[in-house]
Write an enzyme that holds these catalytic residues in place. Structure first.
Site, mmCIF file in Angstrom:
data_model
loop_
_atom_site.group_PDB
_atom_site.id
_atom_site.type_symbol
_atom_site.label_atom_id
_atom_site.label_comp_id
_atom_site.label_asym_id
_atom_site.label_seq_id
_atom_site.Cartn_x
_atom_site.Cartn_y
_atom_site.Cartn_z
ATOM 1 N N LYS A 85 4.216 -14.467 32.086
ATOM 2 C CA LYS A 85 2.958 -14.285 32.836
ATOM 3 C C LYS A 85 1.770 -14.193 31.883
ATOM 4 O O LYS A 85 0.750 -14.852 32.070
ATOM 5 C CB LYS A 85 3.013 -12.995 33.685
ATOM 6 C CG LYS A 85 4.177 -12.915 34.652
ATOM 7 C CD LYS A 85 4.170 -11.623 35.463
ATOM 8 C CE LYS A 85 4.329 -10.349 34.661
ATOM 9 N NZ LYS A 85 5.645 -10.195 33.992
ATOM 10 N N ARG B 213 2.623 -4.861 41.948
ATOM 11 C CA ARG B 213 4.022 -4.714 41.544
ATOM 12 C C ARG B 213 4.844 -3.937 42.556
ATOM 13 O O ARG B 213 6.043 -3.741 42.352
ATOM 14 C CB ARG B 213 4.055 -3.922 40.244
ATOM 15 C CG ARG B 213 4.386 -4.731 39.022
ATOM 16 C CD ARG B 213 4.182 -3.813 37.847
ATOM 17 N NE ARG B 213 5.019 -4.148 36.761
ATOM 18 C CZ ARG B 213 4.587 -4.792 35.674
ATOM 19 N NH1 ARG B 213 3.345 -5.192 35.585
ATOM 20 N NH2 ARG B 213 5.409 -5.040 34.700
ATOM 21 N N ARG C 63 9.831 -10.380 21.149
ATOM 22 C CA ARG C 63 8.367 -10.501 21.257
ATOM 23 C C ARG C 63 7.650 -9.664 20.192
ATOM 24 O O ARG C 63 8.041 -8.540 19.896
ATOM 25 C CB ARG C 63 7.907 -10.039 22.638
ATOM 26 C CG ARG C 63 6.386 -9.978 22.729
ATOM 27 C CD ARG C 63 5.865 -9.820 24.101
ATOM 28 N NE ARG C 63 6.480 -8.724 24.823
ATOM 29 C CZ ARG C 63 6.273 -8.513 26.113
ATOM 30 N NH1 ARG C 63 5.501 -9.329 26.795
ATOM 31 N NH2 ARG C 63 6.855 -7.506 26.720
ATOM 32 N N ARG D 193 6.279 -4.006 20.886
ATOM 33 C CA ARG D 193 5.903 -3.040 21.912
ATOM 34 C C ARG D 193 6.975 -1.977 22.053
ATOM 35 O O ARG D 193 8.166 -2.269 21.980
ATOM 36 C CB ARG D 193 5.734 -3.768 23.250
ATOM 37 C CG ARG D 193 4.283 -4.014 23.599
ATOM 38 C CD ARG D 193 4.113 -4.936 24.760
ATOM 39 N NE ARG D 193 4.774 -4.529 25.988
ATOM 40 C CZ ARG D 193 4.630 -5.175 27.141
ATOM 41 N NH1 ARG D 193 3.844 -6.222 27.207
ATOM 42 N NH2 ARG D 193 5.250 -4.766 28.226
ATOM 43 N N ARG E 211 13.442 -1.906 32.786
ATOM 44 C CA ARG E 211 12.291 -2.618 33.362
ATOM 45 C C ARG E 211 12.758 -3.722 34.314
ATOM 46 O O ARG E 211 12.138 -3.960 35.352
ATOM 47 C CB ARG E 211 11.430 -3.212 32.241
ATOM 48 C CG ARG E 211 10.602 -2.166 31.523
ATOM 49 C CD ARG E 211 10.065 -2.674 30.198
ATOM 50 N NE ARG E 211 9.156 -3.789 30.318
ATOM 51 C CZ ARG E 211 8.853 -4.614 29.309
ATOM 52 N NH1 ARG E 211 9.396 -4.440 28.123
ATOM 53 N NH2 ARG E 211 8.012 -5.597 29.490
#
Ligand code: AP5
Length: 223
Positions: free
Chosen positions: A16, A91, A130, A163, A174
């Site tokens: 996204k 969400r 990431r 992160r 998550r």
């Protein structure tokens, strides 16, 4: 020209943010990422940030009233008057209902809700690999989208970081939270005729073209 008022929906790691940045540059409309806004509040240790961090570090959702307030304030900013990409909001069903009301009050309508579909194993690989730049916000992946120099941002030369919520155990939580609380939004927006499903695997530029086709193949005039 009609305004481009978009929601990007999808599980953590679906791309996204990557695609929102590209579309934001191409159409000169802001990427409104509730995750980025919350991370900035956490970094600044604001009262909201201190509260949000407790939820974010375990992969849980921050309470609806907090994020709804953030989005309302952001959509009233001058740069969001000719379009926006909501990245990571709504969400939950209550957030989606609040967005519908908010847009009504602001005299806006959604153009489309782009839903990214990616295989579960690939999502985990993407998230644990990431890396992001703490200075300019650029995003990378150690394997799929590496910087030119290992660990260093191409754009500004800062050292890249991982992160806090991209550790494997938090990633699994998550994804479960997504299935339980966010996936039902696909049916919500499908029933309104707004859902545009996009395969989120494959080359980034190919996905960008598919998103463009899905949006502009279905674009209608909006205020
Ligand atoms: P948020 O920051 O929104 O995280 P997320 O939804 O979990 O999404 P991500 O940013 O992890 O993934 P993405 O889909 O943007 O993928 P990306 O492009 O980075 O939220 C974080 C937390 O904040 C939440 O857990 C919650 O606590 C809180 N929060 C935020 N919004 C909230 C809300 N509305 N309500 C309540 N709480 C909220 O890509 C991922 C990786 O894959 C990158 O490394 C990238 O380089 C790579 N990649 C991208 N595309 C491709 C491709 N096509 N092929 C290969 N690799 C790719």
């Amino acid at each position: 020209m009609s305004h481009l008022n978009l929601v990007f929906l999808g599980p953590p790691g679906a791309g996204k943010g990557t695609q929102a940045k590209l579309l934001s540059r191409r159409h000169a409309i802001p990427q409104v990422s509730t995750g980025d806004i919350l991370r900035s509040a956490v970094k600044n240790e604001s009262p909201m940030g201190l509260k949000a961090r407790e939820y974010m570090k375990t992969g849980a959702l921050v309470p609806d009233d907090v994020v709804i307030g953030i989005v309302r304030e952001r959509l009233e900013c001058p740069d969001a008057q000719t379009g926006f990409i909501l990245d990571g909001f709504p969400r939950t069903v209550p957030q989606a209902e609040a967005l519908t009301l908010m847009l009504d009050e602001l005299g806006k309508t959604l153009t489309a809700v782009v839903s990214f579909e990616v295989d579960r194993d690939e999502l985990v690989q993407r998230l644990v690999g990431r890396r992001t730049c703490p200075a300019c916000g650029a995003g990378y992946h150690v394997t799929y989208d590496p910087p030119r120099v290992d660990g260093i941002c191409n754009a500004c030369g800062s050292t890249l970081v991982q992160r806090e919520d991209d550790r494997e155990e938090t990633v699994v939580n998550r994804l479960e939270v997504y299935d339980a609380q966010t996936a039902p939004l696909k049916a919500y927006y499908s029933s309104k005729g707004l859902l545009r499903e996009v395969p989120g695997s494959g080359p980034i530029d190919q996905i960008e073209r598919i998103i463009h086709d899905r949006i502009f193949g279905s674009c209608r005039d909006t205020a």
